[in-house]
Structure formats: structure tokens, C-alpha cells
Write a protein that holds these residues in place. Structure first.
Motif, mmCIF file in Angstrom:
data_model
loop_
_atom_site.group_PDB
_atom_site.id
_atom_site.type_symbol
_atom_site.label_atom_id
_atom_site.label_comp_id
_atom_site.label_asym_id
_atom_site.label_seq_id
_atom_site.Cartn_x
_atom_site.Cartn_y
_atom_site.Cartn_z
ATOM 1 N N ASP A 9 0.711 -1.086 0.159
ATOM 2 C CA ASP A 9 0.191 -0.043 0.089
ATOM 3 C C ASP A 9 1.093 1.538 0.023
ATOM 4 O O ASP A 9 1.483 1.561 1.181
ATOM 5 C CB ASP A 9 -1.036 -0.547 1.382
ATOM 6 N N ALA A 12 -1.017 4.203 2.774
ATOM 7 C CA ALA A 12 -1.389 3.840 3.898
ATOM 8 C C ALA A 12 -0.442 4.594 5.086
ATOM 9 O O ALA A 12 -0.551 5.690 5.925
ATOM 10 C CB ALA A 12 -1.871 2.658 4.281
ATOM 11 N N GLU A 132 -7.242 5.691 -1.331
ATOM 12 C CA GLU A 132 -6.526 4.045 -0.048
ATOM 13 C C GLU A 132 -7.420 2.956 -0.904
ATOM 14 O O GLU A 132 -7.247 2.136 -0.905
ATOM 15 C CB GLU A 132 -6.665 4.272 1.179
ATOM 16 N N ASN A 136 -5.767 2.490 -4.953
ATOM 17 C CA ASN A 136 -4.990 1.623 -5.119
ATOM 18 C C ASN A 136 -5.374 -0.211 -5.832
ATOM 19 O O ASN A 136 -5.074 -0.648 -6.162
ATOM 20 C CB ASN A 136 -4.908 0.712 -3.608
ATOM 21 N N TRP A 140 -2.956 -1.370 -8.070
ATOM 22 C CA TRP A 140 -2.916 -2.997 -7.174
ATOM 23 C C TRP A 140 -3.439 -4.074 -8.560
ATOM 24 O O TRP A 140 -2.297 -5.384 -9.127
ATOM 25 C CB TRP A 140 -3.785 -3.692 -6.128
ATOM 26 N N ASP A 145 3.732 -5.568 -6.718
ATOM 27 C CA ASP A 145 3.925 -5.454 -5.202
ATOM 28 C C ASP A 145 5.653 -4.690 -5.552
ATOM 29 O O ASP A 145 5.779 -3.222 -5.076
ATOM 30 C CB ASP A 145 4.374 -6.264 -3.980
#
Length: 226
Positions: A9, A12, A132, A136, A140, A145
């Protein structure tokens, strides 16, 4: 049962720091003592620092995250980018009203500034929640990642030492014990000790003890065991 590991994330941690920075500054403005020049200067100084950090933060997102979003989904960043432009206008207004309060410390001017900052904070909380969630989800879906971490590294490479020190202060205070330990463990060895010195000054004995144990460091005598 197998559990899916959480995705990286990018928003975050920095958003936790920004939320704490915003609410702490809002509280400080709410209790300003207009008859105390030092308190007034300190409160308006923190506001100025917050506004500078907020401006820099949205620029980092514009430069590094929004292009990645647009590569995956045209128009994905359009709404948030528009809100960023509005935020810059509000920041300019807040700076002007802070200057007016500094020049003439009056209760009505102070309360107006407090209310304007409160509205800005409230809007930012909704804004960050959208990043968020919807942003995200798009990130994603389109990136691993490792690729998202590479984007974060590009952001970090563009942050100077003074700004980095500021963000680390608020990150240390805002993160939970596990996140805090991961943040410090991930720093280059040369940067770790100065950050730990800052952490010791910011954290209470219990939080400091947890951090030491997570990093495999001996807890200094006299600290409260958590």
C-alpha cells in the motif's frame, strides 16, 4: 486456510502521518493563546510547515503515482488531480489568512483560520480515503508489489533531507509498533541511528521498549516494559 498476503500500500503510511500532522495542527490552532507571541508564532509556524508538506505530498503523487494510474486506465487520476488543484488554492488562502492573523492577532481572525483548516482537513480525509480504495484497486490490478515499491523509491529519491526528517517525525508517531519497526529496519544503516535518536525523544517508554525489542536491541534500564 490460506490467507492472501496484503498488497503493498503506497498510500497508507504517509497518509497516517499526514492525518496525524493535520489533526495535531488543527488542535494547536484551536487552543492558540493570542496574548502569547511565542505560542502564536509556534502555532502558525506549525501550520506553515503543514501546508508546505501537504503541497509537496500532492506534487509527489501528481508526478509519480498519477502517471502510473493513467498508463493502466485513462482518466483514473482525473478526479483526484482536480482535487489537488483545489487543495493548492485552499493552501494559498490558508497562508494568506495565517499572515493576517500574524499581523493582527484577533479572536475572529483566529477562529476563521481554525474553521478553514478544519474544513480542509475534513475534505482531505475523504480525499485520502478515495486514494486508498479506488486508486489502490487500480494500482494493484496493474502493477506488482515490486513495481509499486519502485514507484515509492522514485518518490523518496525526490525528497530532500529536511523534508524527509519532517515526515519521519510524523511517521514515527503515527505508525503502529509493527509498522514503526519495519520503517526503521528498512532504513540505510547510516540513517538508522539518527532516526532512532529522534524516535527515543518522541516515544514514551512503552512504545520505545516495543521498538527496541522488535529491532533486537537491548532496552535501556529504567524503561517501562510493555
Amino acid at each position: 486456510m490460506r490467507t492472501t498476503p496484503p498488497r503493498f500500500d503506497i498510500y497508507a503510511p504517509i497518509h497516517k502521518a499526514l492525518r496525524l500532522f493535520m489533526t495535531d495542527t488543527l488542535q494547536r490552532l484551536g487552543r492558540l493563546d493570542l496574548d502569547d507571541p511565542q505560542d502564536l508564532a509556534a502555532g502558525l509556524g506549525q501550520l506553515d510547515t503543514l501546508l508546505g508538506a501537504a503541497s509537496s505530498h500532492l506534487q509527489h503523487e501528481n508526478d509519480c503515482i498519477h502517471p502510473a494510474l493513467e498508463l493502466q486506465q485513462a482518466g483514473a487520476s482525473q478526479r483526484i488531480a482536480g482535487e489537488h488543484r483545489e487543495h493548492l488554492d485552499i493552501i494559498a488562502t490558508l497562508r494568506a489568512h495565517a499572515a493576517a492573523l500574524r499581523a493582527a492577532p484577533e479572536a475572529a481572525t483566529a477562529h476563521r483560520l481554525y474553521r478553514q483548516l478544519a474544513a480542509f482537513v475534513a475534505e482531505n480525509f475523504e480525499h485520502m480515503d478515495m486514494e486508498e480504495t479506488r486508486h489502490n484497486q487500480a494500482l494493484w490490478a496493474g502493477y506488482s508489489d515490486a513495481e509499486l515499491q519502485a514507484i515509492e523509491h522514485r518518490i523518496l529519491a525526490g525528497i530532500g533531507p529536511q523534508e524527509m526528517s519532517l515526515w519521519l517525525r510524523w511517521l514515527i508517531l503515527a505508525l503502529n509498533p509493527t509498522e514503526r519497526a519495519q520503517l526503521i529496519a528498512g532504513l540505510p544503516p547510516a540513517a538508522r541511528e539518527p532516526v532512532l535518536d529522534s524516535a527515543r525523544a518522541l516515544l514514551d517508554d512503552g512504545a520505545w521498549g516495543k521498538l527496541c525489542r522488535a529491532l533486537g536491541r537491548k532496552v535501556a534500564p529504567g524503561l517501562v516494559e510493555a
